[in-house]
Design an enzyme around this catalytic site. Structure first.
Site, short mmCIF file in Angstrom:
data_model
loop_
_atom_site.label_atom_id
_atom_site.label_comp_id
_atom_site.label_asym_id
_atom_site.label_seq_id
_atom_site.Cartn_x
_atom_site.Cartn_y
_atom_site.Cartn_z
N TYR B 153 0.83 -1.20 0.00
CA TYR B 153 0.00 0.00 0.00
C TYR B 153 0.87 1.26 0.00
O TYR B 153 0.66 2.19 -0.79
CB TYR B 153 -0.89 -0.05 1.24
CG TYR B 153 -1.73 1.18 1.52
CD1 TYR B 153 -2.91 1.41 0.82
CD2 TYR B 153 -1.35 2.09 2.52
CE1 TYR B 153 -3.69 2.52 1.10
CE2 TYR B 153 -2.14 3.20 2.80
CZ TYR B 153 -3.31 3.41 2.10
OH TYR B 153 -4.07 4.51 2.38
N LYS B 157 1.12 4.35 -2.66
CA LYS B 157 0.80 5.72 -2.25
C LYS B 157 2.01 6.64 -2.48
O LYS B 157 1.85 7.81 -2.82
CB LYS B 157 0.36 5.75 -0.78
CG LYS B 157 -1.07 5.25 -0.55
CD LYS B 157 -2.11 6.15 -1.20
CE LYS B 157 -3.52 5.83 -0.73
NZ LYS B 157 -4.54 6.66 -1.45
#
Lengths: 440, 248
Positions: B153, B157
């Protein structure tokens, strides 16, 4: 595992608390879990909103669905709170037909407890203004219930303490109001006789309720302030006031549990005497107060339940049927003799209600709270006996204590309710600590 | 409905942050279109806002951020082209699963980086030819430095943060503003069940207020709770030989 208790912080339990984020999840959870009951904002006082094994938090079901200004019907998910409804619709000139003493309750909770307010004698309970309910059953069905569709289940769900399934959403009726102000008139009653008479005489008022000093003794026993209320019209509103004031509340809060000694006979006696004398000074004169001050005075003090300290308190609300008023005198006599005081006990005349398990019946209701102590619990058990003997009943949304005998004596439609629970497969599956305690 | 109302396109209309952002803009008189893969769930949020705010007129359009070929037709069908686009699309995923399941890892990376970046690039071109526009991308503090607990993740990001910074750089002279929002911890369904420190945790409403604040006072990079700027400064300053041994 989460610590779980009602607003009275008694009894305290712990157990799993499942969160659901939409109605489909809630329906699936209702069908898969056993010993489960839905919980809203946890404002029932005792053990009603705690699952026997698992508790299902419905606060994620917080979407409004539609509103029709022609009919005043709001469709919304069960976790939408009364506070949000008022905040959203009062500025548009609508107010719920019935509100209880706090606005931090959900639609689902208000239906399950079939809550009533200061206008119950004229306008009935919250359930009387529910048009339909979407209900999730343990057998994976989701039923739409109303007075026309599945009327038996509808009647059992109103006041059914969440025990017929999980309330997913509902259509509720709002009424038009011209302002958010209440014109309040106070009457002072010097004793219980006068209070009962005054409540009778003020029945034409939309709202009427008595705050009773349960510690006053002798000739003053049962002295009360009777507060009448009407929605203020726009033309009568004092000059310069805005029609729809927003809530000023929530600025003060009880920061922690108060030590138990702070609440004693003397402090409560002084508070009640002061409250009565102050109110009596205003007797006969009209005052125009905001909606929140009139309907939800205790919401102004955040976490007011902490004032009773670590041991918590029990709220007790009974109704004594018409004709048995003498029992009310005996109850007050026992309370005042024991010095078992309550802040702001409430006395009100009730009319019958329509739910199978709804609390109201024609008679007088007395609501009070007492800190938990062995003496008070014994006293309340004795009072329960008096209530049962008089043909009255105890309000399940407040209850943490009553015996199965008291319960069975008080709710004559209990057999029908239990049969219906059998029919829809709810027995054993949909269960709270309250239903387990009362043998439902 | 006012003809002069400004228009918001919100990508990620079913998330808790998306719901709060849509509500905030609608309350301030904006027309809002929620774009989401799950149209039914987005419609539930739209109905909620429209019921609470009868002038809102929140609409819903189906958009799967992984179906990148659909973006052109989606954008062609948008009338009018929105004044602002806010992207709150995100998928935390499961880090442990991502380590052994490349499909899961791919999904996390594409959802958090590829899809949003490609979409915003395309809408940016349309903003430039129109002559103005506002692009607000919700990235994450997890992208400021990779950590063992969520680097699938976090890396996506990080890519999204770098994309937004590059886009901002390119459009700085084109009257299209690009803002990067890093929420830190937020109380949402994505974080339900996590034990979050109160002082570092924002509510979806706080994120919405900060995002809408960019309309009034354009900012480049904001942390929703200012304390996060300091926290992430400290985390970034730890030398790698030490950082790699920390349990984070």
């Amino acid at each position: 595992m989460r610590d779980l208790s009602g607003w009275g912080r008694y009894p305290r339990t712990s157990g799993p608390l499942g969160m659901v984020s939409d109605v489909d999840d809630a329906a699936v959870a209702t069908a898969l879990l056993s010993g489960v009951v839905a919980r809203g904002l946890g404002r029932s006082y005792g053990d009603a909103a705690i699952g026997r094994e698992t508790t299902l938090s419905a606060t994620g079901l917080d979407r409004m669905q539609s509103f029709d200004p022609e009919t005043g019907i709001l469709a919304a998910e069960a976790g939408v709170s009364l506070a949000e409804i008022i905040e959203t619709f009062l500025p548009r000139g609508f107010f719920p037909k019935v509100v209880p003493g706090t606005r931090f309750v959900t639609i689902g909770g208000m239906i399950a407890s079939d809550v009533h307010g200061k206008n119950q004698h004229n306008d009935g309970t919250f359930g009387d203004h529910v048009e339909w309910i979407m209900l999730a059953l343990p057998d994976h069905r989701v039923l739409r219930c109303s007075r026309a569709e599945n009327p038996e289940i509808f009647a059992a769900t109103i006041g059914g303490m969440g025990l017929t399934g999980t309330i997913l959403s509902a259509g509720i009726q709002l009424k038009r109001v011209e302002t958010g102000w209440i014109r309040q008139k106070t009457h002072a009653a010097r004793n219980l006789d006068e209070a009962i008479r005054c409540l009778q005489q003020t029945e034409d008022a939309t709202y009427t309720v008595a705050w009773i000093d349960v510690l006053a003794r002798g000739k003053s026993m049962g002295r009360s302030l009777i507060l009448e209320g009407e929605h203020e019209t726009l033309s009568d509103l004092p000059w310069g006031e805005i029609p729809f004031p927003t809530s000023k509340f929530g600025r003060i809060s009880v920061p922690m549990e108060m030590p138990g000694w702070m609440l004693n006979g003397a402090s409560i006696r002084a508070f009640n005497a002061g409250y009565y004398l102050n109110g009596a000074r205003h007797a006969g004169r009209d005052r125009v107060v905001t909606w929140d001050a009139y309907f939800f005075p205790l919401d102004g003090i955040g976490n007011w339940n902490r004032i009773y300290g670590r041991r918590g308190f029990v709220q007790h609300q009974c109704v004594i049927p018409e004709g048995a008023e003498h029992v009310l005198f005996e109850i007050l006599d026992r309370l005042s003799a024991a010095g078992a005081g309550s802040f702001l006990a409430v006395l009100k005349r009730l009319a019958p209600a329509s739910g199978l398990m709804s609390f109201p019946m024609k008679g007088l209701t007395l609501a009070l709270d007492l800190p938990v102590s062995p003496e008070n619990l014994t006293l309340l058990t004795q009072i329960d006996g008096l209530v049962a003997g008089a043909g009255g009943r105890i309000y399940l949304a407040k209850d943490a204590l009553q015996s199965r005998d008291t319960f069975q004596a008080g709710y004559p439609d209990l057999d029908r309710f239990c049969r219906l629970r059998d029919d829809i497969g709810a027995r054993g599956r949909i269960a709270s600590k309250l239903s387990a305690r009362l043998g439902l | 409905m006012s003809l002069t109302a400004r228009h918001l396109l919100l990508l990620g209309g079913t998330s808790d942050i998306g719901r709060a952002v849509a509500k905030h803009y609608a309350d301030n008189g904006w027309q809002v279109t929620l774009a989401a893969r799950d149209v039914e769930a987005a419609s539930r949020n739209a109905a909620d806002i429209n019921t609470r705010q009868p002038d809102a007129g929140v609409a819903v359009e189906g958009l799967d951020i992984l179906e990148t070929e659909s973006f052109v037709s989606f954008l062609d069908a948008l009338h009018p082209l929105p004044d602002t686009v806010v992207c709150v699309v995100g998928m935390l995923g499961d880090q442990e699963q991502a380590e052994t399941d490349p499909d899961h890892a791919t999904r996390i990376m594409r959802t958090n980086y590829e899809g949003p970046a490609l979409f915003l690039d395309m809408i940016a071109a349309r903003f430039v030819s129109r002559g103005y526009g506002m692009i607000i991308g919700v990235s994450s503090v997890a992208g400021d430095r990779g950590r063992a607990s969520n680097y699938a993740y976090g890396s996506a990001k990080a890519g999204f943060t770098a994309f937004l910074s590059g886009l901002r750089n390119r459009l700085a002279t084109k009257n299209v503003h690009v803002a990067t929002v890093k929420p830190g911890f937020v109380e949402t369904r994505m974080t339900a069940g996590m034990d979050l420190p109160g002082a570092l945790t924002a509510k979806p409403k706080d994120v919405a207020e900060r995002i809408a604040g960019i309309e009034i006072r354009p900012r480049d990079v904001i942390y929703v709770l200012p304390v996060w700027r300091l926290v992430m400064f400290v985390i970034r300053s730890i030398p790698e030989p030490i950082f790699k041994k920390l349990k984070l």
